[in-house]
Design an enzyme around this catalytic site. Structure first.
Site, short mmCIF file in Angstrom:
data_model
loop_
_atom_site.label_atom_id
_atom_site.label_comp_id
_atom_site.label_asym_id
_atom_site.label_seq_id
_atom_site.Cartn_x
_atom_site.Cartn_y
_atom_site.Cartn_z
N ASP A 52 56.54 35.92 69.13
CA ASP A 52 55.11 35.98 69.42
C ASP A 52 54.50 37.32 69.03
OD1 ASP A 52 55.46 33.50 70.56
OD2 ASP A 52 55.47 34.23 72.62
N TYR A 110 67.81 37.26 74.16
CA TYR A 110 66.57 38.03 74.26
C TYR A 110 66.73 39.04 75.40
CZ TYR A 110 63.75 34.93 71.28
OH TYR A 110 63.22 34.22 70.23
#
Length: 260
Positions: A52, A110
């Protein structure tokens, strides 16, 4: 025609995400431009993870097809002068023409970082979220246990996720969630919390929603048991907030050698 696989690292601060968007600065757009200038071809990469806007990466993966004879092991050095300083190709190799980064089974990790203290650390303000409250990582660990394993993560996905809008499955497997806190030695009274989530795939905003929910537990706004209820509800409104993009980075992609 050769297919080259590249691993990329980037600071996402100045980009509207990885994926190309017309008229907007993106990591994919910069890589396409740089590779096209280097090879004198029209290059369009295929990326593994569409991070993103504002999200960083230490190890995203992409492939592109080329007639160039530049050796793959030289490409990371050859392309550097064509790239902005906040994007680098760290590694490259040649793969079969059928190899696709989103069609291979993989394990992704992540990491999410939160700076805690009475003021925001100016040295990490672009790479971590900020909490004035000290976070209770013991409670965060307890809450995270409810998320380990294979579950329907509808509650932890943005409803505008293309997968959900297309009627796809929200079932994903999380293998581990590591949470640790350490003091920042260079500034008195500051600490940093790191959340590392490893799984077989993630929905749109999933890791940021997990991070936001665990932060809510850590700062005392949620009880750990509420995370289980949120997961079972399969309702986005029942989970915690979406944590800021700047605290998130894609740290690792490991391919298992199997196709999805």
């Amino acid at each position: 025609m050769r297919r080259i696989r590249i691993r990329t690292a980037y600071d996402g601060t100045n980009y509207c995400g990885f994926q190309i968007q017309p008229g907007m600065p993106t990591v994919e757009g910069e890589l396409n431009r740089a590779l096209s200038e280097l090879t004198h071809e029209d290059i369009n990469i295929i990326g593994a993870s569409r991070t993103d806007s504002g999200v960083h990466a230490l190890c995203n993966v992409a492939v592109f097809d080329t007639e160039s004879r530049i050796p793959a092991d030289r490409l990371s050095l050859a392309i550097s002068p064509f790239l902005p300083g906040d994007i680098r190709v760290t590694e490259a190799d040649e793969v079969s023409g059928e190899w696709h980064p989103r069609k291979q089974a993989c394990i992704k990790t992540y990491e999410y970082f939160i700076s805690c203290g009475s003021f925001e650390d100016p040295m990490t303000r672009l790479y971590s979220a900020f909490s004035k409250r000290d976070l209770n990582i013991e409670k965060m660990h307890k809450a995270a246990e409810y998320l380990i394993g294979e579950h329907d993560f509808t509650s932890f996905a943005n409803p505008s996720s293309q997968v959900l809008m297309d009627g796809g499955s929200a079932v994903r497997t999380i293998y581990s969630i590591e949470i640790e806190k350490k003091k920042k030695g260079y500034l008195e009274g500051l600490s940093e919390v790191r959340i590392a989530v490893t799984g077989n795939g993630f929905l749109y905003n999933m890791v940021r929603i997990i991070a936001g929910t665990l932060i809510s537990v850590g700062n005392g706004l949620w009880k750990p048991e509420r995370v289980k209820d949120a997961l079972l509800a399969k309702d986005r409104t029942k989970a915690g907030p979406t944590a800021e993009a700047k605290g998130l980075r894609l740290s690792r992609i490991e391919y298992t050698g199997k196709e999805k």
